[in-house]
Design an enzyme around this catalytic site. Structure first.
Site, PDB file in Angstrom:
ATOM      1  N   ASP A  61       0.940  -0.516  -0.247  1.00 53.01           N
ATOM      2  CA  ASP A  61      -0.374  -0.060  -0.437  1.00 53.01           C
ATOM      3  C   ASP A  61       1.563   1.687  -0.034  1.00 53.01           C
ATOM      4  O   ASP A  61       1.877   0.792   0.737  1.00 53.01           O
ATOM      5  CB  ASP A  61      -1.073  -0.192   1.514  1.00 53.01           C
ATOM      6  N   TYR A  67       3.110  10.076  -0.502  1.00 51.27           N
ATOM      7  CA  TYR A  67       3.990   9.381  -0.359  1.00 51.27           C
ATOM      8  C   TYR A  67       5.393   9.260  -0.540  1.00 51.27           C
ATOM      9  O   TYR A  67       6.189   9.561   0.030  1.00 51.27           O
ATOM     10  CB  TYR A  67       3.863   7.843   0.810  1.00 51.27           C
ATOM     11  N   LYS A 118      -2.849   5.827  -4.275  1.00 52.18           N
ATOM     12  CA  LYS A 118      -3.959   6.858  -4.176  1.00 52.18           C
ATOM     13  C   LYS A 118      -4.085   8.352  -5.207  1.00 52.18           C
ATOM     14  O   LYS A 118      -2.278   8.531  -5.005  1.00 52.18           O
ATOM     15  CB  LYS A 118      -4.079   6.731  -2.539  1.00 52.18           C
ATOM     16  N   HIS A 121      -7.752   9.324  -1.782  1.00 60.71           N
ATOM     17  CA  HIS A 121      -6.760   9.444  -0.538  1.00 60.71           C
ATOM     18  C   HIS A 121      -7.906  10.184   0.648  1.00 60.71           C
ATOM     19  O   HIS A 121      -7.904   9.767   1.680  1.00 60.71           O
ATOM     20  CB  HIS A 121      -5.888  10.347  -0.279  1.00 60.71           C
TER      21      HIS A 121
END
Length: 274
Positions: free
Chosen positions: A46, A51, A76, A108
């Site tokens: 994930d 990120y 996401k 998200h």
């Protein structure tokens, strides 16, 4: 180690119940850590555009030597790319990951103030129909947001990834997801470590000869959630998926269920965060 079970999504696809979360994993460390996770038996990875590690995650997947179809990859779309930019944002993520398709693509955050999540969802439906995404879902959506999404499009998300841990158990949200046929996925499943010091969890762990983290993650499995613990420690990466050769008793589960708190949230509120 027993094999990682799967849950069936409402589109018929299977998702591994325990995955490796890549939040706060630096891009340069991601190939090695993702590789270690896959070696340990994780098959769900994930990540997210926000990120900043999609390049490294994709490299780790490719260098693992595993067949692409054996890996379930989630990413996401971030808040500022919702709406007209959604399809372009997806393509940017796909290229960074270096993959032909994404297994699960999530919104998200709902960002209700922007009023763009329905338009974003329609773009994701199109991506799924084009075969670029296998499954589509959401993250941090409340029942109100879900009702709008399904009411406007007729398409129900496969997954709702939400903050969920023993101090913030989201009983109502889990019930809503279940009623709608949505799999609940737990982020921050260990409460960023807070629960691991709880005397109730510590006592259960000692009784089973397990770590507090394993007890908490096993609790997530037994309440029927997908869970995505994150660790950069090789030993804990293995430990966090070693959950399938023991079981918590009904009494254990009741004791953990009793830890829920009204003030247990540690992340943002989806009603206001954007």
């Amino acid at each position: 180690m027993a094999s990682n079970p799967t849950l069936t999504l409402n589109d018929g696809r299977a998702i591994p119940q325990v995955g490796y979360g890549c939040w706060q994993i630096p891009d340069e460390q991601a190939p090695d850590l993702v590789g270690q996770a896959l070696k340990a038996g994780y098959r769900l990875i994930d990540t997210a555009a926000a990120y900043g590690n999609e390049v490294g995650v994709g490299k780790g997947l490719r260098e693992s030597g595993l067949p692409r179809e054996d890996i379930f990859l989630t990413t996401k779309i971030w808040n500022d790319r919702q709406g007209p930019d959604a399809a372009k944002a997806f393509e940017e993520s796909r290229l960074k990951l270096g993959l032909d398709y994404i297994d699960l693509y999530l919104i998200h955050w709902p960002c209700p103030q922007r009023r763009l999540f329905v338009e974003t969802w329609k773009a994701m439906i199109a991506l799924r129909e084009e075969g670029k995404v296998r499954s589509i879902g959401v993250s941090n959506f409340t029942d109100e947001h879900l009702a709008i999404l399904v009411g406007e499009t007729g398409v129900t998300p496969t997954v709702n990834q939400i903050e969920l841990h023993p101090y913030f158990q989201r009983t109502d949200a889990r019930a809503t997801d279940k009623t709608r046929g949505i799999v609940t996925e737990s982020w921050s499943p260990l409460g960023r470590g807070q629960e691991l010091k709880d005397p109730v969890i510590d006592a259960i762990a000692k009784a089973h000869g397990r770590t507090p983290a394993q007890v908490v993650l096993r609790w997530h499995v037994q309440i029927g959630c997908v869970v995505i613990p994150k660790s950069a420690n090789p030993h804990r990466i293995v430990e966090n998926i070693s959950l399938f050769d023991f079981e918590l008793s009904d009494d254990d589960m009741k004791k953990i269920d009793a830890l829920d708190r009204d003030d247990g949230r540690i992340g943002p509120d989806p009603a206001t965060f954007c």
